[in-house]
Enzyme design. Structure first.
Site, mmCIF file in Angstrom:
data_model
loop_
_atom_site.group_PDB
_atom_site.id
_atom_site.type_symbol
_atom_site.label_atom_id
_atom_site.label_comp_id
_atom_site.label_asym_id
_atom_site.label_seq_id
_atom_site.Cartn_x
_atom_site.Cartn_y
_atom_site.Cartn_z
ATOM 1 N N GLY A 231 57.821 32.290 58.210
ATOM 2 C CA GLY A 231 56.844 31.860 59.199
ATOM 3 C C GLY A 231 55.890 30.848 58.620
ATOM 4 O O GLY A 231 56.264 30.027 57.780
ATOM 5 N N SER A 232 54.632 30.916 59.036
ATOM 6 C CA SER A 232 53.645 29.914 58.660
ATOM 7 C C SER A 232 53.161 30.117 57.234
ATOM 8 O O SER A 232 53.275 31.200 56.649
ATOM 9 C CB SER A 232 52.449 29.985 59.611
ATOM 10 O OG SER A 232 51.690 31.167 59.385
ATOM 11 N N GLY A 236 52.175 33.612 55.429
ATOM 12 C CA GLY A 236 52.932 33.852 54.201
ATOM 13 C C GLY A 236 52.015 34.113 53.015
ATOM 14 O O GLY A 236 52.287 34.985 52.178
ATOM 15 N N GLU A 253 59.393 32.529 53.002
ATOM 16 C CA GLU A 253 59.895 31.212 53.411
ATOM 17 C C GLU A 253 58.923 30.673 54.444
ATOM 18 O O GLU A 253 58.875 31.153 55.574
ATOM 19 C CB GLU A 253 61.314 31.317 53.975
ATOM 20 C CG GLU A 253 62.026 29.970 53.955
ATOM 21 C CD GLU A 253 62.421 29.467 55.313
ATOM 22 O OE1 GLU A 253 61.752 28.539 55.801
ATOM 23 O OE2 GLU A 253 63.383 29.993 55.871
ATOM 24 N N CYS A 287 63.241 25.073 60.088
ATOM 25 C CA CYS A 287 62.374 24.904 58.904
ATOM 26 C C CYS A 287 62.821 23.728 58.048
ATOM 27 O O CYS A 287 62.008 23.082 57.393
ATOM 28 C CB CYS A 287 62.378 26.180 58.069
ATOM 29 S SG CYS A 287 61.624 27.587 58.906
ATOM 30 N N GLU A 385 53.955 19.614 59.485
ATOM 31 C CA GLU A 385 55.230 19.986 60.097
ATOM 32 C C GLU A 385 55.133 19.903 61.625
ATOM 33 O O GLU A 385 54.444 20.718 62.236
ATOM 34 C CB GLU A 385 55.603 21.414 59.682
ATOM 35 C CG GLU A 385 56.936 21.876 60.220
ATOM 36 C CD GLU A 385 57.315 23.267 59.745
ATOM 37 O OE1 GLU A 385 58.513 23.517 59.528
ATOM 38 O OE2 GLU A 385 56.416 24.116 59.600
#
Length: 468
Positions: A231-232, A236, A253, A287, A385
């Site tokens: 996730g973000s 994370g 991740e 991602c 992103e």
């Protein structure tokens, strides 16, 4: 039974000890079809007591699972993979209705689940430990690999099934139990997918639905022994900090902002098609999407023209129809993406393809596949992103400049390089500060090789022996 019928049946349920149970929580979260904006179901925001119950059940179930021999565990996992292949269209339809991706992409995702499970079912039989030469005559020295215990898996919406299987298949093959906290947008598909695990020890894999509080309780509990989070960056980091307090292993991740470098030796038609795939797959919600393009001056204009042609060809619409790109998964995602696009224009970028919402699609969270030119290194669109279907293009004068700009990012998940110059290709492999480098073939994963990033893209690796 159609996916919509399934969603009604699964609404408000948890998957506990091998079966669906109605949550005792009165809190419900709506699930909205991103292509129609219609409510297709709702999920429970599981209570703390229900989370704790799932953890206790998992810690009982894992002992019986670990007591089995590795061949029996492998056979059971191969049977799971066979059920996935048999019924993949059913899970793909559910996934398309909840997440929005084209049905053909959803079928691919479900198929990848089966290959990951088959891979780990066999790998675990070969990775149980090793013998070492003794340091004292007459002795035998060896190490044994044992499971961590109960693994909490916290998933995003964009690839909810394949990421579940990358992580759960490794955990289960190694002898662990698993508790899954799916994203709120794709929880009903995840609950339906639990059918494929019906032959495993009850309680070995469970699903508790809900928001961030549910995930936090799983991460912080002394009854979980490892965490896999996708996730973000912010969440994370919070997961990693919580795990650090008890030295609990965690796989993180987080975000990516992957560069895509195009050099003069690259065949432009191939590069443009690869760029369109890398930028627009799953409406850019990958991602490892290509999210910033560094194109050499010598071929910049020709490449841009070809990529714009590819973008205009794409059919946008409901993923259950004959389309190439569906909607963004949530209204929040579209609002965020469109705000970033607006700021890119304010900073001087120009949309030569797309840039708005598709004509005739007045319902659903659709946006057009977009090509932006006139982008410069300091622009937000090249540094954050977008998580949407946009290809922002920046001119470069040399391969050295492309590498320098590619490495300037705070992120380091994947990267793409299109070149027929072998020196450039191998320099990219060694010099790009990322976890993955694709050369002339975008976004290909391999169950047998590790997947993960560097910098703010996270820590640890999925897939391969490293994932086990």
């Amino acid at each position: 039974m159609t996916a919509l019928d399934d969603f009604k049946r699964l609404s408000g349920k948890l998957f506990i000890e091998g079966g669906l149970v109605a949550s005792q929580s009165s809190q419900r979260l709506p699930v909205i079809d991103p292509a129609t904006e219609e409510k297709v179901g709702e999920i429970a925001d599981a209570s703390d007591q229900e989370v704790d119950q799932a953890i206790a059940i998992a810690n009982r179930a894992r002992k019986a699972w670990w007591a089995l021999d590795t061949r029996s565990r492998a056979v059971a996992l191969h049977e799971v993979a066979a059920r996935i292949r048999r019924d993949k269209a059913l899970y793909a339809e559910a996934l398309t209705r909840e997440e929005g991706k084209p049905f053909k992409e959803a079928v691919d995702e479900v198929s990848w689940c089966a290959t990951a499970i088959d891979y780990y079912a066999e790998l675990a039989r070969h990775e149980a430990g090793r013998f070492a030469g003794a340091t004292v005559p007459g002795q035998i020295h060896f190490s044994v690999k044992e499971p961590l215990g109960t693994i909490a898996i916290i998933l995003p919406f964009n690839y909810p099934l394949v990421l579940l299987c990358w992580e759960a298949s490794a955990a289960l093959a190694a002898g662990n139990a698993v508790i899954v906290k799916p994203h709120e947008q794709t929880s009903l598909t995840t609950l339906k997918f639990m059918e494929v695990f019906a032959g495993l020890t009850p309680g070995l894999i469970q699903v508790v639905t809900g928001g961030g509080r549910v995930g936090q309780r799983l991460v912080a509990s002394p009854g979980t022994h490892g965490v896999a989070y996708t996730g973000s960056v912010a969440v994370g980091q919070a997961v990693a900090k919580t795990c650090a307090e008890s030295f609990k292993p965690c796989l993180i991740e987080a975000s990516g902002n992957d560069p895509f470098i195009v050099m003069p030796s690259a065949p432009l038609e191939v590069a443009a098609r690869g760029a369109a795939f890398a930028a627009y797959l799953n409406c850019g919600q990958v991602c490892t999407s290509a999210e910033r393009f560094y194109v050499h001056d010598a071929i910049h204009d020709a490449f841009v023209e070809r990529l714009a042609e590819e973008a205009r060809k794409l059919r946008v619409g409901n993923g259950l129809g004959a389309v190439d790109m569906g909607p963004l998964a949530t209204l929040k995602q579209r609002e965020r993406f469109e705000a970033m696009m607006a700021r890119a224009r304010q900073q001087g970028a120009k949309a030569i393809a797309g840039g708005g919402r598709p004509a005739g699609l007045n319902r659903g969270w659709f946006v057009e596949p977009t090509v932006l030119t006139g982008c410069t290194p300091e622009m937000e669109i090249l540094n954050e992103e977008p998580f949407g279907p946009v290809a922002p293009i920046c001119r470069v004068g040399s391969f050295d400049q492309a590498l320098e700009l590619a490495n300037r990012s705070r992120y380091g998940l994947g990267s793409n390089v299109y070149t027929l110059d072998m020196d450039e290709a191998f320099r990219a492999v060694h010099e790009l500060e990322v976890g993955i480098v694709w050369v002339n073939a975008p976004l290909l994963d391999n169950d047998a090789l590790p997947f993960g990033g560097r910098k703010l893209s996270g820590s640890g690796r999925q897939l391969g022996p490293e994932g086990l």
